[in-house]
Structure formats: C-alpha cells, structure tokens
Write a protein that holds these residues in place. Structure first.
Motif, PDB file in Angstrom:
ATOM      1  N   LEU A  86       0.860  -1.188   0.000  1.00 60.58           N
ATOM      2  CA  LEU A  86       0.000   0.000   0.000  1.00 60.58           C
ATOM      3  C   LEU A  86       0.892   1.232   0.000  1.00 60.58           C
ATOM      4  CD1 LEU A  86      -2.380  -0.813   3.007  1.00 60.58           C
ATOM      5  CD2 LEU A  86      -2.913  -1.097   0.585  1.00 60.58           C
ATOM      6  N   VAL A  87       0.644   2.136  -0.915  1.00 65.07           N
ATOM      7  CA  VAL A  87       1.347   3.426  -0.926  1.00 65.07           C
ATOM      8  C   VAL A  87       0.271   4.521  -0.862  1.00 65.07           C
ATOM      9  CG1 VAL A  87       2.895   4.947  -2.249  1.00 65.07           C
ATOM     10  CG2 VAL A  87       3.241   2.468  -2.314  1.00 65.07           C
ATOM     11  N   ALA A  88       0.453   5.508   0.013  1.00 65.76           N
ATOM     12  CA  ALA A  88      -0.524   6.604   0.131  1.00 65.76           C
ATOM     13  C   ALA A  88      -0.651   7.303  -1.221  1.00 65.76           C
ATOM     14  CB  ALA A  88      -0.064   7.589   1.192  1.00 65.76           C
ATOM     15  N   ARG A  92       2.436   8.151  -4.633  1.00 65.97           N
ATOM     16  CA  ARG A  92       2.588   7.126  -5.698  1.00 65.97           C
ATOM     17  C   ARG A  92       3.377   7.660  -6.886  1.00 65.97           C
ATOM     18  NH1 ARG A  92      -3.646   5.196  -5.070  1.00 65.97           N
ATOM     19  NH2 ARG A  92      -3.345   4.510  -2.906  1.00 65.97           N
ATOM     20  N   LYS A  93       3.831   6.690  -7.693  1.00 65.60           N
ATOM     21  CA  LYS A  93       4.567   6.992  -8.936  1.00 65.60           C
ATOM     22  C   LYS A  93       5.859   7.772  -8.680  1.00 65.60           C
ATOM     23  CE  LYS A  93       1.545   5.497 -12.226  1.00 65.60           C
ATOM     24  NZ  LYS A  93       0.802   6.327 -13.126  1.00 65.60           N
ATOM     25  N   LYS A  94       6.474   7.507  -7.520  1.00 61.54           N
ATOM     26  CA  LYS A  94       7.762   8.156  -7.209  1.00 61.54           C
ATOM     27  C   LYS A  94       8.806   7.101  -6.895  1.00 61.54           C
ATOM     28  CE  LYS A  94       5.502  12.233  -5.309  1.00 61.54           C
ATOM     29  NZ  LYS A  94       4.965  12.842  -4.093  1.00 61.54           N
ATOM     30  N   GLY A  95       8.486   5.841  -7.188  1.00 64.27           N
ATOM     31  CA  GLY A  95       9.461   4.780  -6.977  1.00 64.27           C
ATOM     32  C   GLY A  95       9.437   4.148  -5.584  1.00 64.27           C
ATOM     33  N   LEU A  96       8.526   4.621  -4.717  1.00 65.44           N
ATOM     34  CA  LEU A  96       8.487   4.083  -3.342  1.00 65.44           C
ATOM     35  C   LEU A  96       8.067   2.617  -3.312  1.00 65.44           C
ATOM     36  CD1 LEU A  96       6.789   6.369  -0.679  1.00 65.44           C
ATOM     37  CD2 LEU A  96       9.087   5.385  -0.708  1.00 65.44           C
ATOM     38  N   GLY A  97       7.019   2.298  -4.068  1.00 64.61           N
ATOM     39  CA  GLY A  97       6.517   0.928  -4.095  1.00 64.61           C
ATOM     40  C   GLY A  97       7.618  -0.034  -4.508  1.00 64.61           C
ATOM     41  N   ARG A  98       8.341   0.329  -5.555  1.00 60.00           N
ATOM     42  CA  ARG A  98       9.421  -0.549  -6.032  1.00 60.00           C
ATOM     43  C   ARG A  98      10.499  -0.708  -4.959  1.00 60.00           C
ATOM     44  NH1 ARG A  98      11.235  -1.401 -11.235  1.00 60.00           N
ATOM     45  NH2 ARG A  98      10.433   0.534 -12.062  1.00 60.00           N
ATOM     46  N   ARG A  99      10.891   0.385  -4.317  1.00 58.31           N
ATOM     47  CA  ARG A  99      11.936   0.307  -3.274  1.00 58.31           C
ATOM     48  C   ARG A  99      11.512  -0.641  -2.160  1.00 58.31           C
ATOM     49  NH1 ARG A  99      13.310   6.301  -1.542  1.00 58.31           N
ATOM     50  NH2 ARG A  99      14.736   5.357  -0.062  1.00 58.31           N
ATOM     51  N   ARG A 123     -10.095  -5.472 -11.169  1.00 56.83           N
ATOM     52  CA  ARG A 123     -10.322  -4.023 -11.340  1.00 56.83           C
ATOM     53  C   ARG A 123      -9.052  -3.216 -11.129  1.00 56.83           C
ATOM     54  NH1 ARG A 123     -15.053  -4.490  -7.010  1.00 56.83           N
ATOM     55  NH2 ARG A 123     -13.688  -6.245  -6.557  1.00 56.83           N
ATOM     56  N   ASN A 124      -7.997  -3.861 -10.639  1.00 55.84           N
ATOM     57  CA  ASN A 124      -6.809  -3.126 -10.214  1.00 55.84           C
ATOM     58  C   ASN A 124      -5.712  -3.147 -11.295  1.00 55.84           C
ATOM     59  OD1 ASN A 124      -5.118  -1.677  -8.621  1.00 55.84           O
ATOM     60  ND2 ASN A 124      -5.118  -3.089  -6.886  1.00 55.84           N
ATOM     61  N   ASP A 125      -6.009  -2.484 -12.426  1.00 55.00           N
ATOM     62  CA  ASP A 125      -5.045  -2.440 -13.541  1.00 55.00           C
ATOM     63  C   ASP A 125      -3.717  -1.829 -13.119  1.00 55.00           C
ATOM     64  OD1 ASP A 125      -7.032  -3.347 -15.134  1.00 55.00           O
ATOM     65  OD2 ASP A 125      -7.552  -1.365 -15.950  1.00 55.00           O
TER      66      ASP A 125
HETATM   67  C1  LIG Z   1       0.301  -0.309  -6.865  1.00 57.91           C
HETATM   68  C2  LIG Z   1       1.107   0.637  -5.968  1.00 57.91           C
HETATM   69  C3  LIG Z   1       1.642  -0.128  -4.770  1.00 57.91           C
HETATM   70  C4  LIG Z   1       2.301   1.193  -6.780  1.00 57.91           C
HETATM   71  O1  LIG Z   1       3.161   1.943  -5.924  1.00 57.91           O
HETATM   72  P1  LIG Z   1       4.061   3.171  -6.471  1.00 57.91           P
HETATM   73  O2  LIG Z   1       4.912   3.656  -5.362  1.00 57.91           O
HETATM   74  O3  LIG Z   1       3.180   4.167  -7.120  1.00 57.91           O
HETATM   75  O4  LIG Z   1       4.943   2.451  -7.581  1.00 57.91           O
HETATM   76  P2  LIG Z   1       6.383   2.940  -8.162  1.00 57.91           P
HETATM   77  O5  LIG Z   1       6.396   4.435  -8.221  1.00 57.91           O
HETATM   78  O6  LIG Z   1       7.474   2.280  -7.384  1.00 57.91           O
HETATM   79  O7  LIG Z   1       6.329   2.341  -9.629  1.00 57.91           O
HETATM   80  C5  LIG Z   1       7.185   1.330 -10.164  1.00 57.91           C
HETATM   81  C6  LIG Z   1       6.856   1.166 -11.638  1.00 57.91           C
HETATM   82  O8  LIG Z   1       5.473   0.758 -11.773  1.00 57.91           O
HETATM   83  C7  LIG Z   1       4.775   1.696 -12.587  1.00 57.91           C
HETATM   84  N1  LIG Z   1       3.438   1.934 -12.036  1.00 57.91           N
HETATM   85  C8  LIG Z   1       3.109   2.181 -10.747  1.00 57.91           C
HETATM   86  N2  LIG Z   1       1.778   2.389 -10.632  1.00 57.91           N
HETATM   87  C9  LIG Z   1       1.275   2.289 -11.894  1.00 57.91           C
HETATM   88  C10 LIG Z   1      -0.028   2.447 -12.436  1.00 57.91           C
HETATM   89  N3  LIG Z   1      -1.084   2.745 -11.643  1.00 57.91           N
HETATM   90  N4  LIG Z   1      -0.195   2.297 -13.770  1.00 57.91           N
HETATM   91  C11 LIG Z   1       0.865   2.006 -14.574  1.00 57.91           C
HETATM   92  N5  LIG Z   1       2.142   1.859 -14.115  1.00 57.91           N
HETATM   93  C12 LIG Z   1       2.337   1.999 -12.786  1.00 57.91           C
HETATM   94  C13 LIG Z   1       5.579   2.995 -12.456  1.00 57.91           C
HETATM   95  O9  LIG Z   1       5.331   3.853 -13.558  1.00 57.91           O
HETATM   96  C14 LIG Z   1       6.994   2.471 -12.417  1.00 57.91           C
HETATM   97  O10 LIG Z   1       7.382   2.148 -13.734  1.00 57.91           O
HETATM   98  P3  LIG Z   1       8.906   2.288 -14.285  1.00 57.91           P
HETATM   99  O11 LIG Z   1       9.470   0.910 -14.163  1.00 57.91           O
HETATM  100  O12 LIG Z   1       8.729   2.701 -15.674  1.00 57.91           O
HETATM  101  O13 LIG Z   1       9.606   3.291 -13.428  1.00 57.91           O
HETATM  102  C15 LIG Z   1       0.244   1.854  -5.503  1.00 57.91           C
HETATM  103  O14 LIG Z   1      -0.407   2.419  -6.620  1.00 57.91           O
HETATM  104  C16 LIG Z   1      -0.831   1.492  -4.472  1.00 57.91           C
HETATM  105  O15 LIG Z   1      -0.577   1.499  -3.274  1.00 57.91           O
HETATM  106  N6  LIG Z   1      -2.038   1.182  -4.943  1.00 57.91           N
HETATM  107  C17 LIG Z   1      -3.154   0.882  -4.015  1.00 57.91           C
HETATM  108  C18 LIG Z   1      -2.951  -0.427  -3.303  1.00 57.91           C
HETATM  109  C19 LIG Z   1      -2.743  -1.591  -4.258  1.00 57.91           C
HETATM  110  O16 LIG Z   1      -3.334  -1.661  -5.321  1.00 57.91           O
HETATM  111  N7  LIG Z   1      -1.876  -2.529  -3.830  1.00 57.91           N
HETATM  112  C20 LIG Z   1      -1.625  -3.737  -4.582  1.00 57.91           C
HETATM  113  C21 LIG Z   1      -2.670  -4.755  -4.238  1.00 57.91           C
HETATM  114  S1  LIG Z   1      -2.411  -6.281  -5.131  1.00 57.91           S
END
Ligand SMILES: CC(C)(COP(=O)(O)OP(=O)(O)OC[C@H]1O[C@@H](n2cnc3c(N)ncnc32)[C@H](O)[C@@H]1OP(=O)(O)O)[C@@H](O)C(=O)NCCC(=O)NCCS
Length: 151
Positions: A86-88, A92-99, A123-125
C-alpha cells in the motif's frame, strides 16, 4: 523519506494508511469490509509475530513520523511468499513501491523463500502494471490474476 522495518509504534499511522486506501479502493486490500480496530490490531500482531519468527518481511516508508507506504511478504508455503503493498495516494509513482518490494524481496530470500506472488483484483489495472514493472509475470492456469517472480 525513511525506509525501515515496521515497528510496533507504527500501529496508529499504519492503521490510518490502511483505512485511507480501503476507502479509496477496497478491492486493493484483503479486507471484505472496512477493518475494525480489532481487525487492525490482529493484523499488526500477525505482522510482528511473523517478523519475529522469520516468516514475514515488512518494510515501511516514513515521512514526518507518518507511515506513507507499507509492504509485506508473508511465507505461505515451504518456499513461496505472498506480497501485499500500500502506498498513500499522494506518494505514488515516485518509486516508493518498487523500493519497498526490493527491500522485502531481499529479506524474504534470507527467510528461505524462493518466489513471491501477488494476487490482484481484476479491477486493479494499476497494480498489475506495477507488478509487471517489478519483474512479476502472470501465472498461467489461475482463475484470478496471480503474478509471480523468482527471488
Ligand atoms: C500499486 C502501488 C503499490 C504502486 O506503488 P508506487 O509507489 O506508485 O509504484 P512505483 O512508483 O514504485 O512504480 C514502479 C513502476 O510501476 C509503474 N506503475 C506504478 N503504478 C502504476 C499504475 N497505476 N499504472 C501504470 N504503471 C504503474 C511505475 O510507472 C513504475 O514504472 P517504471 O518501471 O517505468 O519506473 C500503488 O499504486 C498502491 O498502493 N495502490 C493501491 C494499493 C494496491 O493496489 N496494492 C496492490 C494490491 S495487489
């Protein structure tokens, strides 16, 4: 931004994050209904217990004393772990999830997991795209979307 292991003192802040994401997209969480204080407290106990017995890796991102992201990998089979993240919204889209996935994956390897998988609601594209960018691949032969990565 600090990245570190989850601590007991994060409970209130982590609960707030979970509830925010639940209200935004309940299908992105594992809860069937909005989690109660008891459910959240049981979740925290499960996480801390798993960290103690090396069956669960959990890292958080903290900013201004608040948990803004959390990732866990919990061992579900002899060699496999299930990831939850989960990322607030405004972080999002700042590389936190990947780290966080990489931190948890390194730890999960130490805990003898060989692969990690994600269960993703149809639903979670956004999550499917995220996991794909993190090296996960769709598992054939599953009814729901399951994506897997070797560690
Ligand atoms: C899914 C989630 C964890 C992504 O976290 P994030 O911190 O935004 O992801 P990052 O910034 O680290 O992204 C890593 C890569 O994924 C891609 N990405 C992240 N979210 C994306 C999205 N919604 N659509 C398309 N690409 C996405 C980024 O562009 C990045 O790509 P890159 O390799 O070209 O740099 C976040 O959107 C989230 O918390 N969503 C709600 C909870 C959820 O869905 N959890 C997963 C349940 S299975």
């Amino acid at each position: 931004m600090q990245i570190r292991e989850l601590e007991e003192a994060d409970f209130d802040s982590l609960s707030e994050l979970i509830l925010k994401v639940y209200d935004e997209m309940p299908y992105a969480t594992t809860f069937e209904k909005r989690p109660s204080a008891e459910t959240l407290s049981a979740l925290m106990r499960r996480k801390l217990e798993g960290m103690r017995n090396r069956t669960l890796a959990d890292f958080v991102a903290v900013e201004g004393g608040k948990v803004v992201a959390d990732c866990e990998i919990v061992k579900t089979t002899d060699s496999g772990g299930l990831v939850g993240i989960l990322v607030a919204r405004d972080h999002r889209k700042k590389g936190l999830g990947r780290r966080l996935v990489e931190k948890c994956a390194d730890r999960a390897k130490l805990y003898k997991m060989l692969e990690v998988y994600a269960e993703i609601d149809e639903r979670n594209d956004g999550a499917a795209a995220f996991f794909s960018r993190c090296g996960f691949r769709e598992q054939e032969g599953e009814d729901s979307l399951v994506m897997v990565r070797s560690l």
